[in-house]
Design a protein around this motif. Structure first.
Motif, PDB file in Angstrom:
ATOM      1  N   ALA A  93       0.834  -1.206   0.000  1.00 39.80           N
ATOM      2  CA  ALA A  93       0.000   0.000   0.000  1.00 39.80           C
ATOM      3  C   ALA A  93       0.865   1.251   0.000  1.00 39.80           C
ATOM      4  O   ALA A  93       2.006   1.246   0.472  1.00 39.80           O
ATOM      5  N   ASP A  94       0.305   2.335  -0.528  1.00 37.66           N
ATOM      6  CA  ASP A  94       1.049   3.588  -0.495  1.00 37.66           C
ATOM      7  C   ASP A  94       0.940   4.221   0.898  1.00 37.66           C
ATOM      8  O   ASP A  94       0.268   3.698   1.795  1.00 37.66           O
ATOM      9  N   ASP A  95       1.614   5.341   1.100  1.00 39.55           N
ATOM     10  CA  ASP A  95       1.702   5.937   2.432  1.00 39.55           C
ATOM     11  C   ASP A  95       0.340   6.343   2.988  1.00 39.55           C
ATOM     12  O   ASP A  95       0.084   6.202   4.191  1.00 39.55           O
ATOM     13  N   ALA A  96      -0.546   6.844   2.118  1.00 34.30           N
ATOM     14  CA  ALA A  96      -1.868   7.275   2.591  1.00 34.30           C
ATOM     15  C   ALA A  96      -2.656   6.096   3.135  1.00 34.30           C
ATOM     16  O   ALA A  96      -3.339   6.205   4.168  1.00 34.30           O
ATOM     17  N   MET A  97      -2.564   4.938   2.468  1.00 34.69           N
ATOM     18  CA  MET A  97      -3.306   3.770   2.923  1.00 34.69           C
ATOM     19  C   MET A  97      -2.682   3.180   4.186  1.00 34.69           C
ATOM     20  O   MET A  97      -3.386   2.729   5.097  1.00 34.69           O
ATOM     21  N   GLY A  98      -1.360   3.205   4.234  1.00 33.99           N
ATOM     22  CA  GLY A  98      -0.699   2.734   5.450  1.00 33.99           C
ATOM     23  C   GLY A  98      -1.089   3.562   6.658  1.00 33.99           C
ATOM     24  O   GLY A  98      -1.350   3.035   7.742  1.00 33.99           O
ATOM     25  N   ALA A  99      -1.161   4.879   6.459  1.00 36.74           N
ATOM     26  CA  ALA A  99      -1.567   5.764   7.554  1.00 36.74           C
ATOM     27  C   ALA A  99      -3.009   5.507   7.966  1.00 36.74           C
ATOM     28  O   ALA A  99      -3.347   5.563   9.156  1.00 36.74           O
ATOM     29  N   ALA A 100      -3.878   5.214   6.991  1.00 38.29           N
ATOM     30  CA  ALA A 100      -5.286   4.948   7.297  1.00 38.29           C
ATOM     31  C   ALA A 100      -5.427   3.713   8.172  1.00 38.29           C
ATOM     32  O   ALA A 100      -6.229   3.692   9.124  1.00 38.29           O
ATOM     33  N   VAL A 101      -4.651   2.678   7.881  1.00 32.36           N
ATOM     34  CA  VAL A 101      -4.706   1.459   8.694  1.00 32.36           C
ATOM     35  C   VAL A 101      -4.179   1.724  10.097  1.00 32.36           C
ATOM     36  O   VAL A 101      -4.760   1.259  11.088  1.00 32.36           O
ATOM     37  N   GLU A 102      -3.082   2.472  10.197  1.00 30.97           N
ATOM     38  CA  GLU A 102      -2.540   2.779  11.525  1.00 30.97           C
ATOM     39  C   GLU A 102      -3.535   3.595  12.339  1.00 30.97           C
ATOM     40  O   GLU A 102      -3.715   3.357  13.546  1.00 30.97           O
ATOM     41  N   ASN A 103      -4.192   4.557  11.707  1.00 29.21           N
ATOM     42  CA  ASN A 103      -5.200   5.358  12.409  1.00 29.21           C
ATOM     43  C   ASN A 103      -6.366   4.492  12.862  1.00 29.21           C
ATOM     44  O   ASN A 103      -6.868   4.640  13.987  1.00 29.21           O
ATOM     45  N   ALA A 104      -6.811   3.585  11.972  1.00 34.14           N
ATOM     46  CA  ALA A 104      -7.910   2.691  12.334  1.00 34.14           C
ATOM     47  C   ALA A 104      -7.515   1.788  13.495  1.00 34.14           C
ATOM     48  O   ALA A 104      -8.299   1.562  14.429  1.00 34.14           O
ATOM     49  N   ALA A 105      -6.284   1.277  13.449  1.00 35.32           N
ATOM     50  CA  ALA A 105      -5.812   0.420  14.539  1.00 35.32           C
ATOM     51  C   ALA A 105      -5.807   1.182  15.860  1.00 35.32           C
ATOM     52  O   ALA A 105      -6.206   0.643  16.903  1.00 35.32           O
ATOM     53  N   VAL A 107      -7.757   3.699  16.667  1.00 33.72           N
ATOM     54  CA  VAL A 107      -9.147   3.887  17.085  1.00 33.72           C
ATOM     55  C   VAL A 107      -9.697   2.609  17.703  1.00 33.72           C
ATOM     56  O   VAL A 107     -10.342   2.623  18.763  1.00 33.72           O
ATOM     57  N   PHE A 108      -9.443   1.475  17.058  1.00 31.08           N
ATOM     58  CA  PHE A 108      -9.944   0.204  17.584  1.00 31.08           C
ATOM     59  C   PHE A 108      -9.327  -0.103  18.938  1.00 31.08           C
ATOM     60  O   PHE A 108     -10.013  -0.535  19.874  1.00 31.08           O
ATOM     61  N   GLN A 109      -8.032   0.119  19.068  1.00 35.32           N
ATOM     62  CA  GLN A 109      -7.370  -0.149  20.342  1.00 35.32           C
ATOM     63  C   GLN A 109      -7.877   0.781  21.440  1.00 35.32           C
ATOM     64  O   GLN A 109      -8.054   0.357  22.587  1.00 35.32           O
ATOM     65  N   SER A 110      -8.133   2.039  21.100  1.00 37.20           N
ATOM     66  CA  SER A 110      -8.622   2.980  22.102  1.00 37.20           C
ATOM     67  C   SER A 110     -10.026   2.617  22.565  1.00 37.20           C
ATOM     68  O   SER A 110     -10.462   3.050  23.640  1.00 37.20           O
ATOM     69  N   ASN A 111     -10.714   1.810  21.785  1.00 34.68           N
ATOM     70  CA  ASN A 111     -12.050   1.347  22.175  1.00 34.68           C
ATOM     71  C   ASN A 111     -12.027  -0.074  22.735  1.00 34.68           C
ATOM     72  O   ASN A 111     -13.066  -0.719  22.826  1.00 34.68           O
ATOM     73  N   GLY A 112     -10.828  -0.560  23.072  1.00 30.62           N
ATOM     74  CA  GLY A 112     -10.719  -1.823  23.787  1.00 30.62           C
ATOM     75  C   GLY A 112     -10.292  -3.017  22.983  1.00 30.62           C
ATOM     76  O   GLY A 112     -10.098  -4.107  23.548  1.00 30.62           O
ATOM     77  N   ALA A 113     -10.157  -2.900  21.677  1.00 27.92           N
ATOM     78  CA  ALA A 113      -9.783  -4.056  20.861  1.00 27.92           C
ATOM     79  C   ALA A 113      -8.321  -4.414  21.063  1.00 27.92           C
ATOM     80  O   ALA A 113      -7.470  -3.542  21.268  1.00 27.92           O
ATOM     81  N   GLY A 114      -8.029  -5.710  21.022  1.00 26.66           N
ATOM     82  CA  GLY A 114      -6.643  -6.155  21.022  1.00 26.66           C
ATOM     83  C   GLY A 114      -6.110  -6.144  19.602  1.00 26.66           C
ATOM     84  O   GLY A 114      -6.830  -6.476  18.666  1.00 26.66           O
ATOM     85  N   MET A 115      -4.860  -5.753  19.413  1.00 25.28           N
ATOM     86  CA  MET A 115      -4.271  -5.654  18.076  1.00 25.28           C
ATOM     87  C   MET A 115      -2.996  -6.476  18.032  1.00 25.28           C
ATOM     88  O   MET A 115      -2.102  -6.294  18.872  1.00 25.28           O
ATOM     89  N   THR A 116      -2.915  -7.387  17.058  1.00 20.96           N
ATOM     90  CA  THR A 116      -1.754  -8.256  16.898  1.00 20.96           C
ATOM     91  C   THR A 116      -1.329  -8.263  15.445  1.00 20.96           C
ATOM     92  O   THR A 116      -2.181  -8.308  14.545  1.00 20.96           O
ATOM     93  N   ASP A 117      -0.040  -8.230  15.187  1.00 25.18           N
ATOM     94  CA  ASP A 117       0.461  -8.362  13.825  1.00 25.18           C
ATOM     95  C   ASP A 117       0.503  -9.834  13.447  1.00 25.18           C
ATOM     96  O   ASP A 117       0.976 -10.679  14.233  1.00 25.18           O
ATOM     97  N   VAL A 118      -0.005 -10.155  12.254  1.00 29.13           N
ATOM     98  CA  VAL A 118      -0.044 -11.541  11.790  1.00 29.13           C
ATOM     99  C   VAL A 118       0.537 -11.620  10.386  1.00 29.13           C
ATOM    100  O   VAL A 118       0.503 -10.648   9.623  1.00 29.13           O
TER     101      VAL A 118
END
Length: 266
Positions: A93-105, A107-118
């Motif tokens: 992915a290009d930089d804009a899409m990479g940033a979108a995923v990091e931002n989403a991650a 947001v999800f983590q701040s709402n309690g979701a666990g995040m793991t790299d796979v």
């Protein structure tokens, strides 16, 4: 891609969850009809209406259709465990899409979701080639009779794809179908300790004109595996073009994917 490029929600249900009757086919083992809406709640409500067994489509599942409205309002018993796929999606992915995923991650983590790299299974290395073999062979089979008499009516791009499909052998198709089963089994193991996978929805933000429908590289794996996917709008690039991320759920678990997304829809 259409949902991501338009800044709306798109849902590709589990393969066989929604009938393809009345839809002009491309590939019977890859086609996933699904809704485009302005919110996850609307997606879930519409999916409730269009999902379910259909006597006109023998491949459509007769499994009970989840009560999506109830699934959306049911409290989650625990925070979801989300796997962020690396390295393929993040590297491609290009930089804009990479940033979108990091931002989403975040947001999800701040709402309690666990995040793991796979990591993706080994069979992923051949996936796009095998996906193309299946799609073009089945498209050629669907259009063979009409193509013989109306070849000139097809656009040059579609014509070349059908011709490529007609040139593929039965052995090549059988090998691709075998690989499809292997990948489906291997990707399911990723959900042993996870509820959802998170990836960019596309390689880049929306194109600036209508000369392309974009690269399907980030969407093809989930059609190939028959897994349900929800695309969520994730803002815009610096140039003002929409970007999106996608959540992928285990086969048949459409309600959980839409339920978590709706819980954080705001």
């Amino acid at each position: 891609r259409p949902a991501a490029y338009c800044g709306i929600v798109g849902c590709k249900p589990t393969w066989g969850r929604v009938s393809v009757y009345g839809i002009h086919p491309v590939s019977f083992s890859l086609d996933h009809p699904g809704p485009f809406t302005r919110s996850v709640a609307d997606t879930a409500l519409l999916l409730r209406i269009i999902a379910g067994a259909d006597p006109h489509d023998p491949l459509c599942s007769d499994a009970p259709v989840p009560d999506y409205p109830a699934a959306l309002t049911r409290p989650l018993t625990r925070p979801p465990r989300i796997g962020r796929i690396r390295p393929y999606f993040q590297e491609t992915a290009d930089d804009a899409m990479g940033a979108a995923v990091e931002n989403a991650a975040d947001v999800f983590q701040s709402n309690g979701a666990g995040m793991t790299d796979v990591a993706l299974p080994e069979s992923f290395s051949d996936l796009h080639r095998m996906h193309r073999t299946i799609m073009l062979t089945e498209a050629a089979a669907c259009h063979a009779a009409q193509f013989k008499t109306h070849k000139s009516d097809y656009s040059p791009g579609i014509r070349s794809l059908i011709e490529e499909g007609l040139s593929l052998s039965a052995v090549e198709y059988a090998d691709a179908r075998r690989h499809q089963l292997v990948f489906h089994s291997e990707i399911q193991t990723a959900f042993a300790d996870l509820d959802l996978l998170l990836t960019p929805a596309t390689l880049t933000p929306a194109p600036k004109d209508l000369t392309t429908t974009g690269d399907p590289a980030f969407n093809a794996p989930w059609s190939y595996a028959g897994l349900p996917t929800v695309v969520l709008p994730a803002g815009c690039s610096q140039e003002g073009m929409p970007v999106g991320v996608q959540l992928v759920a285990p086969r048949g678990d459409d309600a959980f994917g839409t339920g978590w997304a709706q819980a954080r829809d705001a």
